[in-house]
Design a protein around this motif. Structure first.
Motif, PDB file in Angstrom:
ATOM      1  N   VAL A 187      88.010   7.383  83.037  1.00  0.00           N
ATOM      2  CA  VAL A 187      88.408   8.088  83.799  1.00  0.00           C
ATOM      3  C   VAL A 187      88.861   9.576  83.291  1.00  0.00           C
ATOM      4  CG1 VAL A 187      90.206   8.698  85.716  1.00  0.00           C
ATOM      5  CG2 VAL A 187      89.003   6.431  85.514  1.00  0.00           C
ATOM      6  N   LYS A 188      89.571   9.394  82.046  1.00  0.00           N
ATOM      7  CA  LYS A 188      89.880  10.430  81.182  1.00  0.00           C
ATOM      8  C   LYS A 188      88.563  11.384  80.874  1.00  0.00           C
ATOM      9  CE  LYS A 188      92.736  12.763  77.939  1.00  0.00           C
ATOM     10  NZ  LYS A 188      94.220  12.628  77.283  1.00  0.00           N
ATOM     11  N   GLY A 189      87.648  10.653  80.396  1.00  0.00           N
ATOM     12  CA  GLY A 189      86.548  11.307  79.909  1.00  0.00           C
ATOM     13  C   GLY A 189      85.640  11.991  81.055  1.00  0.00           C
ATOM     14  N   ALA A 190      85.688  11.544  82.366  1.00  0.00           N
ATOM     15  CA  ALA A 190      85.021  11.880  83.455  1.00  0.00           C
ATOM     16  C   ALA A 190      86.040  13.105  84.173  1.00  0.00           C
ATOM     17  CB  ALA A 190      85.158  10.875  84.792  1.00  0.00           C
ATOM     18  N   PHE A 191      87.334  13.044  83.932  1.00  0.00           N
ATOM     19  CA  PHE A 191      88.185  14.243  84.330  1.00  0.00           C
ATOM     20  C   PHE A 191      87.783  15.322  83.286  1.00  0.00           C
ATOM     21  CE2 PHE A 191      91.055  12.284  87.323  1.00  0.00           C
ATOM     22  CZ  PHE A 191      91.610  13.223  87.724  1.00  0.00           C
ATOM     23  N   VAL A 192      87.696  15.427  81.923  1.00  0.00           N
ATOM     24  CA  VAL A 192      87.339  16.167  81.161  1.00  0.00           C
ATOM     25  C   VAL A 192      86.034  16.859  81.414  1.00  0.00           C
ATOM     26  CG1 VAL A 192      86.963  16.853  78.670  1.00  0.00           C
ATOM     27  CG2 VAL A 192      88.926  15.385  79.179  1.00  0.00           C
ATOM     28  N   ASP A 223      98.108  14.220  83.725  1.00  0.00           N
ATOM     29  CA  ASP A 223      98.540  12.891  84.348  1.00  0.00           C
ATOM     30  C   ASP A 223      97.186  12.417  85.281  1.00  0.00           C
ATOM     31  OD1 ASP A 223     100.687  12.541  82.946  1.00  0.00           O
ATOM     32  OD2 ASP A 223     102.022  13.667  84.489  1.00  0.00           O
ATOM     33  N   GLY A 224      96.362  13.460  85.534  1.00  0.00           N
ATOM     34  CA  GLY A 224      95.413  12.942  86.530  1.00  0.00           C
ATOM     35  C   GLY A 224      94.573  11.857  86.354  1.00  0.00           C
ATOM     36  N   PRO A 225      94.072  11.461  84.948  1.00  0.00           N
ATOM     37  CA  PRO A 225      93.521  10.296  84.871  1.00  0.00           C
ATOM     38  C   PRO A 225      94.450   8.916  85.166  1.00  0.00           C
ATOM     39  CG  PRO A 225      92.814  11.712  83.057  1.00  0.00           C
ATOM     40  CD  PRO A 225      94.042  12.454  83.952  1.00  0.00           C
ATOM     41  N   ALA A 226      95.640   8.863  84.679  1.00  0.00           N
ATOM     42  CA  ALA A 226      96.434   7.704  84.893  1.00  0.00           C
ATOM     43  C   ALA A 226      96.648   7.762  86.386  1.00  0.00           C
ATOM     44  CB  ALA A 226      97.722   8.035  84.302  1.00  0.00           C
ATOM     45  N   TYR A 227      96.847   8.859  87.324  1.00  0.00           N
ATOM     46  CA  TYR A 227      97.126   8.644  88.574  1.00  0.00           C
ATOM     47  C   TYR A 227      95.817   8.065  89.118  1.00  0.00           C
ATOM     48  CZ  TYR A 227      97.673   9.919  93.342  1.00  0.00           C
ATOM     49  OH  TYR A 227      97.651   9.782  94.781  1.00  0.00           O
TER      50      TYR A 227
END
Length: 133
Positions: free
Chosen positions: A114-119, A63-67
């Motif tokens: 943001v999801k790509g950056a999280f990974v 849930d990090g990218p959504a947050y």
């Protein structure tokens, strides 16, 4: 006059620098090679890079990218509410519709990035199963 003796300490070499990895991940590219795509579809992370073979099965973005996306969009919308009301004082319905469309559009635009950056962050810092070589 003699020079003071200096000691050289060997610093660990960062073979996975954070900055380039985050930029590549934000663009939707492999943080390792920068060539392959990290996402398939809208939010599905590929099992491995098709160019360099980097394994992404260890990623745990959850849930990090959504947050983080909600946090960014909320701050932008709060600023726009203040700006719109201070400059134009539009009708409440116009303001609500404008800001709703802006929030949805900005969320849809930012979420895969943001999801790509999280990974990429997890890969760069060797988190979870990315600790292997």
């Amino acid at each position: 006059m003699t020079q003071p003796a200096t000691t050289t300490r060997s610093l660990p070499v960062d073979d996975r620098p954070l900055g380039p990895a985050l930029r590549r991940g934000f663009r939707g590219r492999c943080p390792h090679c920068g060539e392959g795509r990290i996402l398939r579809g809208y939010l599905k992370v590929v099992p491995a890079c098709e160019v360099c073979g980097e394994d992404y099965t260890a990623q745990r973005a959850d849930d990090g990218p959504a947050y983080l996306t909600i946090l960014i969009v909320g701050h932008v919308i709060a600023f726009l509410i203040h700006l719109m009301w201070s400059l134009w004082q539009p009708a409440p319905m116009v303001m609500a519709l404008t800001l709703t469309v802006t929030a949805v559009g900005l969320s849809l635009l930012l979420l895969p990035r943001v999801k790509g950056a999280f990974v990429a962050l997890q890969w760069s810092r060797r988190m979870h199963g990315f600790s292997k070589a």
